[in-house]
Design a protein around this motif. Structure first.
Motif, PDB file in Angstrom:
ATOM      1  N   THR A 127       0.827  -1.208   0.000  1.00 42.85           N
ATOM      2  CA  THR A 127       0.000   0.000   0.000  1.00 42.85           C
ATOM      3  C   THR A 127       0.868   1.268   0.000  1.00 42.85           C
ATOM      4  N   ASN A 144      -6.121   3.287   1.992  1.00 45.21           N
ATOM      5  CA  ASN A 144      -5.724   1.877   2.089  1.00 45.21           C
ATOM      6  C   ASN A 144      -4.438   1.729   2.879  1.00 45.21           C
ATOM      7  N   SER A 162      -4.067  -0.340   6.314  1.00 48.24           N
ATOM      8  CA  SER A 162      -3.130  -1.458   6.436  1.00 48.24           C
ATOM      9  C   SER A 162      -2.243  -1.324   7.675  1.00 48.24           C
TER      10      SER A 162
END
Length: 101
Positions: A8, A95, A99
């Protein structure tokens, strides 16, 4: 989890590069259009005059208008691509944050 963070993070960097490139495209298209607008200001009659300093042919006017419309179209496309890249960048950041936990 560490692999997901790395992936990510890479997506964020890639999205940022694309975002930056699209922003430069918008700026270039804006500058292009501004040049045409500046040219138009030079070609119009001076205050107090009823006609421009030099007559402009129909062909020249048509070519000028075509160029302006093309510049406006390029700016519109560049702005659309920029908006898409901004959304992609924001999703990538989201994202990445997700994460990390």
């Amino acid at each position: 989890a560490l692999l997901e963070v790395k992936v990510t993070a890479r997506e964020v960097r890639t999205a940022w590069r694309d975002y930056s490139a699209k922003l430069e495209s918008v700026r270039a298209a804006q500058a292009d259009l501004a040049q045409f607008q500046a040219r138009r200001e030079v070609d119009v009659a001076l205050p107090g005059e009823t006609q421009p300093a030099s007559p402009v042919s129909v062909e020249a006017t048509t070519a000028y208008l075509d160029s302006v419309l093309s510049a406006q179209n390029r700016l519109t496309v560049a702005e659309e691509e920029f908006a898409k890249s901004a959304t992609t960048y924001q999703v990538a950041v989201l994202n990445f944050e997700r994460s990390q936990g």
